[in-house]
Design a protein around this motif. Structure first.
Motif, PDB file in Angstrom:
ATOM      1  N   PHE A  78     -28.110 -10.948 -63.896  1.00  0.00           N
ATOM      2  CA  PHE A  78     -29.303 -10.352 -63.300  1.00  0.00           C
ATOM      3  C   PHE A  78     -30.543 -10.681 -64.126  1.00  0.00           C
ATOM      4  N   ARG A  79     -31.647 -10.857 -63.445  1.00  0.00           N
ATOM      5  CA  ARG A  79     -32.906 -11.085 -64.149  1.00  0.00           C
ATOM      6  C   ARG A  79     -33.343  -9.812 -64.874  1.00  0.00           C
ATOM      7  N   GLU A  80     -34.180 -10.011 -65.888  1.00  0.00           N
ATOM      8  CA  GLU A  80     -34.627  -8.878 -66.697  1.00  0.00           C
ATOM      9  C   GLU A  80     -35.551  -7.965 -65.878  1.00  0.00           C
ATOM     10  N   HIS A  81     -35.417  -6.664 -66.158  1.00  0.00           N
ATOM     11  CA  HIS A  81     -36.279  -5.681 -65.506  1.00  0.00           C
ATOM     12  C   HIS A  81     -36.248  -4.416 -66.368  1.00  0.00           C
ATOM     13  N   ARG A  82     -37.392  -3.779 -66.517  1.00  0.00           N
ATOM     14  CA  ARG A  82     -37.471  -2.607 -67.395  1.00  0.00           C
ATOM     15  C   ARG A  82     -36.560  -1.472 -66.923  1.00  0.00           C
ATOM     16  N   ILE A  83     -36.554  -1.218 -65.630  1.00  0.00           N
ATOM     17  CA  ILE A  83     -35.706  -0.133 -65.113  1.00  0.00           C
ATOM     18  C   ILE A  83     -34.230  -0.479 -65.305  1.00  0.00           C
ATOM     19  N   LEU A  84     -33.893  -1.753 -65.079  1.00  0.00           N
ATOM     20  CA  LEU A  84     -32.500  -2.179 -65.270  1.00  0.00           C
ATOM     21  C   LEU A  84     -32.078  -2.007 -66.727  1.00  0.00           C
ATOM     22  N   LYS A  85     -32.966  -2.328 -67.659  1.00  0.00           N
ATOM     23  CA  LYS A  85     -32.653  -2.145 -69.081  1.00  0.00           C
ATOM     24  C   LYS A  85     -32.408  -0.679 -69.403  1.00  0.00           C
ATOM     25  N   ALA A  86     -33.247   0.195 -68.861  1.00  0.00           N
ATOM     26  CA  ALA A  86     -33.074   1.624 -69.119  1.00  0.00           C
ATOM     27  C   ALA A  86     -31.748   2.129 -68.544  1.00  0.00           C
ATOM     28  N   LEU A  87     -31.428   1.693 -67.340  1.00  0.00           N
ATOM     29  CA  LEU A  87     -30.156   2.102 -66.732  1.00  0.00           C
ATOM     30  C   LEU A  87     -28.959   1.579 -67.523  1.00  0.00           C
ATOM     31  N   GLY A 104     -28.795  -4.733 -58.985  1.00  0.00           N
ATOM     32  CA  GLY A 104     -28.194  -4.079 -60.139  1.00  0.00           C
ATOM     33  C   GLY A 104     -28.720  -2.671 -60.353  1.00  0.00           C
ATOM     34  N   ILE A 105     -30.002  -2.486 -60.112  1.00  0.00           N
ATOM     35  CA  ILE A 105     -30.591  -1.151 -60.291  1.00  0.00           C
ATOM     36  C   ILE A 105     -29.954  -0.159 -59.321  1.00  0.00           C
ATOM     37  N   THR A 106     -29.818  -0.566 -58.072  1.00  0.00           N
ATOM     38  CA  THR A 106     -29.206   0.316 -57.069  1.00  0.00           C
ATOM     39  C   THR A 106     -27.752   0.612 -57.403  1.00  0.00           C
ATOM     40  N   PHE A 107     -27.030  -0.440 -57.748  1.00  0.00           N
ATOM     41  CA  PHE A 107     -25.601  -0.293 -58.055  1.00  0.00           C
ATOM     42  C   PHE A 107     -25.385   0.613 -59.273  1.00  0.00           C
ATOM     43  N   LEU A 108     -26.162   0.375 -60.348  1.00  0.00           N
ATOM     44  CA  LEU A 108     -26.003   1.165 -61.572  1.00  0.00           C
ATOM     45  C   LEU A 108     -26.480   2.595 -61.391  1.00  0.00           C
ATOM     46  N   SER A 109     -27.478   2.809 -60.565  1.00  0.00           N
ATOM     47  CA  SER A 109     -28.002   4.161 -60.372  1.00  0.00           C
ATOM     48  C   SER A 109     -26.925   5.089 -59.828  1.00  0.00           C
ATOM     49  N   VAL A 110     -26.165   4.595 -58.865  1.00  0.00           N
ATOM     50  CA  VAL A 110     -25.104   5.414 -58.271  1.00  0.00           C
ATOM     51  C   VAL A 110     -24.049   5.758 -59.307  1.00  0.00           C
ATOM     52  N   LEU A 111     -23.611   4.734 -60.056  1.00  0.00           N
ATOM     53  CA  LEU A 111     -22.574   4.969 -61.060  1.00  0.00           C
ATOM     54  C   LEU A 111     -23.077   5.839 -62.203  1.00  0.00           C
ATOM     55  N   THR A 112     -24.318   5.622 -62.625  1.00  0.00           N
ATOM     56  CA  THR A 112     -24.842   6.347 -63.776  1.00  0.00           C
ATOM     57  C   THR A 112     -24.953   7.840 -63.489  1.00  0.00           C
ATOM     58  N   VAL A 113     -25.325   8.223 -62.263  1.00  0.00           N
ATOM     59  CA  VAL A 113     -25.402   9.646 -61.913  1.00  0.00           C
ATOM     60  C   VAL A 113     -24.027  10.302 -62.056  1.00  0.00           C
ATOM     61  N   VAL A 114     -23.000   9.635 -61.577  1.00  0.00           N
ATOM     62  CA  VAL A 114     -21.631  10.163 -61.692  1.00  0.00           C
ATOM     63  C   VAL A 114     -21.213  10.238 -63.156  1.00  0.00           C
TER      64      VAL A 114
END
Length: 567
Positions: free
Chosen positions: A394-403, A330-340
């Motif tokens: 997805f399991r909880e993760h601090r970076i995932l929450k921020a994204l 999820g972090i990888t997937f959201l990172s790409v979309l969030t930049v755009v």
């Protein structure tokens, strides 16, 4: 003890060849009766059943031994133990009382048909809703199920939606209201018959969507219950009643032949018989009538039967929580979309909201602002779906929450951009039902995004209940506001030279009062077909399909025609 499967059935391994259980091919159904073989010899007596249960090691439970055979009927392997699915205690009690549940559903089916046969937009719809609420409360009380704290919300929303049906003349709005009524009753049954504590958003939605289809498997319970009831009555009924029915069956064809002969023998009698038979009217839409009757009786019985057993089988359906996915995906997937999305959101703030940017050559600000709102609405819906998937799977993760937080904020900016573009477009091209619906949907998406952001930081936040309440309340406001009236009122008071009279005339009877207030009824006479359709619906309206909007519009149009004739 042997383990149980998901239906609460005991899984017992196949016996060794030559053993007592295997030797006779012992089989017994739901009553545990043995049949055939040396060890568990046949018969249906209590002694044989008890012996079969002891020797097969299964007791009185509903299990069956069977042998694998080939096409020639020859045994090809050792006998295996096949568990038979059992009905729940609550469903069995329901089927044993056909007089309460079966006949009750038949009476409800008759009322269902009477209220809905003229249509779904009459005053009979709130009457049916009140009867449905009373019936559900009676069923819950009889099954000893406590009503939840949210019963008042369900019934208030249900009654408001049904009242909205008889207040509006818009058939599209009536269809939306009817779908809302169905979803509310499914959610009510699910929340009261099942233990939904700890359910996620995805599970709520899945169970509501599958309920109408799963209930179809329980339609047969209606006929099984009727058979039990008739067999019980047959034992108590005297033989005289049987002979009476035989006499009626024999006399019916004879009576038909005699009536035909007498009618041809005497003209007066034939005329009288013709008048009596002519008074009998066959329904104009017989298939629709039968469909309503079957839906209101057998369909409702199957739905109650499904949920009554669904609650007892809760352990099977809520077995284990889905194993959540690795958050790195999820972090990888959201990172790409969030930049755009960050780049896109910056452009919206700089060019559209602040108007400080230099537009491409040949592009005006008004043209730039009035394009792309439907595309942005679709992107917002996609983003909302992505958020729900990330929260649920997805399991909880601090970076995932921020994204997820940044992703949600970008979606809100896109939502605001789409709303601003739509408002500018409406100012230039006026309002339509679709444009008003888009504005409403954008406002609702913002509310749902708020719930998603809260859920990111509070895992136990009741997201489904929040979303259901938000959508229900917002839709009630939209429905009771009469969109066609709002559209006609806005377009007539904000005429910038692009007023579309033809479109206004195509709106439902809700728009007629707005046209009267603006003094534009004369424009309606330019489209006599639209006028005739509204008057015809008013003139053919009866007590069951009485609609306040149609009645008011009909009175206005008749008064206008009268004044026009006097001039």
């Amino acid at each position: 003890m042997y383990g149980e499967n998901m239906y609460g059935e005991v899984n017992i391994p196949a016996p060794e060849p030559g053993s007592a259980a295997a030797g006779g091919g012992c089989s017994y159904g739901t009553d545990g009766a043995g049949a055939g073989g040396d060890a568990c010899t046949g018969g249906n007596t209590e002694e044989k059943r008890s012996q079969a249960g002891q020797m097969c090691g299964a007791g009185p439970a509903p299990y069956t031994w069977t042998n694998y055979v080939n096409r020639m009927g020859e045994q090809t392997g050792a006998p295996v133990f096949v568990p038979v699915r059992r009905r729940g205690v609550r469903l069995e009690a329901m089927m044993d009382h056909f007089g309460w549940y079966g006949l009750g559903c038949i009476l409800y089916g008759v009322l269902f048909t009477i209220c809905l046969y003229p249509g779904f937009g009459g005053i009979s719809v709130p009457v049916l809703s009140v009867a449905t609420m009373a019936g559900l409360l009676w069923i819950l009380q009889r099954m000893e199920i406590e009503t939840g704290k949210d019963v008042l919300f369900y019934f208030t929303a249900w009654l408001a939606l049904s009242i909205s049906n008889c207040l509006t003349g818009s058939r599209l709005l009536t269809a939306f209201n009817t779908i809302g009524l169905l979803l509310l009753v499914l959610s009510f049954l699910l929340s009261h018959f099942c233990n939904t504590e700890g359910w996620g958003f995805a599970k709520y939605v899945l169970q509501i969507l599958r309920a109408p289809f799963a209930a179809a498997a329980y339609w047969g319970c209606f006929f099984c219950s009727m058979k039990r009831h008739m067999e019980g009555r047959e034992k108590e009924r005297s033989s005289a009643g049987k002979y009476i029915w035989i006499g009626i069956a024999v006399s019916a064809p004879v009576l038909l032949v005699v009536l035909c002969l007498l009618a041809s023998a005497d003209a007066v009698f034939g005329h009288l018989l013709g008048e009596m038979l002519g008074a009998v009217r066959f329904p104009a839409h017989f298939f629709y009538l039968c469909l309503l009757l079957l839906t209101g009786s057998i369909g409702v019985y199957g739905l109650i039967a499904y949920f009554s057993e669904r609650g007892e089988k809760e352990k099977a359906f809520a077995a284990e929580e889905r194993q959540k996915w690795e958050p790195l995906i999820g972090i990888t997937f959201l990172s790409v979309l969030t930049v755009v999305y960050l780049l896109f959101s910056s452009i919206q703030i700089f060019y559209l909201f602040l108007e400080n940017g230099a537009l491409p050559q040949g592009q005006t600000y008004s043209a730039y602002a009035r394009e792309g709102f439907f595309q942005l609405l679709l992107v917002c819906l996609i983003n909302l779906t992505i958020l729900l998937i990330c929260i649920c799977w997805f399991r909880e993760h601090r970076i995932l929450k921020a994204l997820l937080t940044v992703f949600s904020v970008c979606t809100v900016i896109m939502d605001a951009s789409s709303a601003m573009r739509m408002i500018l477009y409406v100012q230039a091209c006026q309002l339509t039902f679709l444009r008003l619906l888009v504005l409403w949907a954008l406002a609702v998406i913002d509310l749902l995004l708020v719930g998603c952001i809260i859920t990111v930081y509070r895992v136990r936040f009741p997201l489904f209940r929040y979303m259901m309440t938000a959508v229900t309340v917002c839709y009630l406001i939209f429905s009771l506001a009469k969109p066609d009236y709002v559209i006609a009122k806005y377009n007539l008071t904000h005429d910038n030279g692009s007023l579309d009279i033809r479109y206004l005339c195509s709106l439902s009877s809700d728009a007629v009062p707005a046209m009267k207030e603006a003094g534009m009824l004369g424009e309606l006479s330019a489209y006599p077909r639209k006028l005739d359709q509204k008057l015809e619906r008013y003139e053919t309206m009866g007590i069951r399909n009485f609609n306040f909007s149609v009645y008011r519009a009909g009175k206005i149009l008749l008064q206008y025609e009268k004044e026009a004739d006097e001039k």
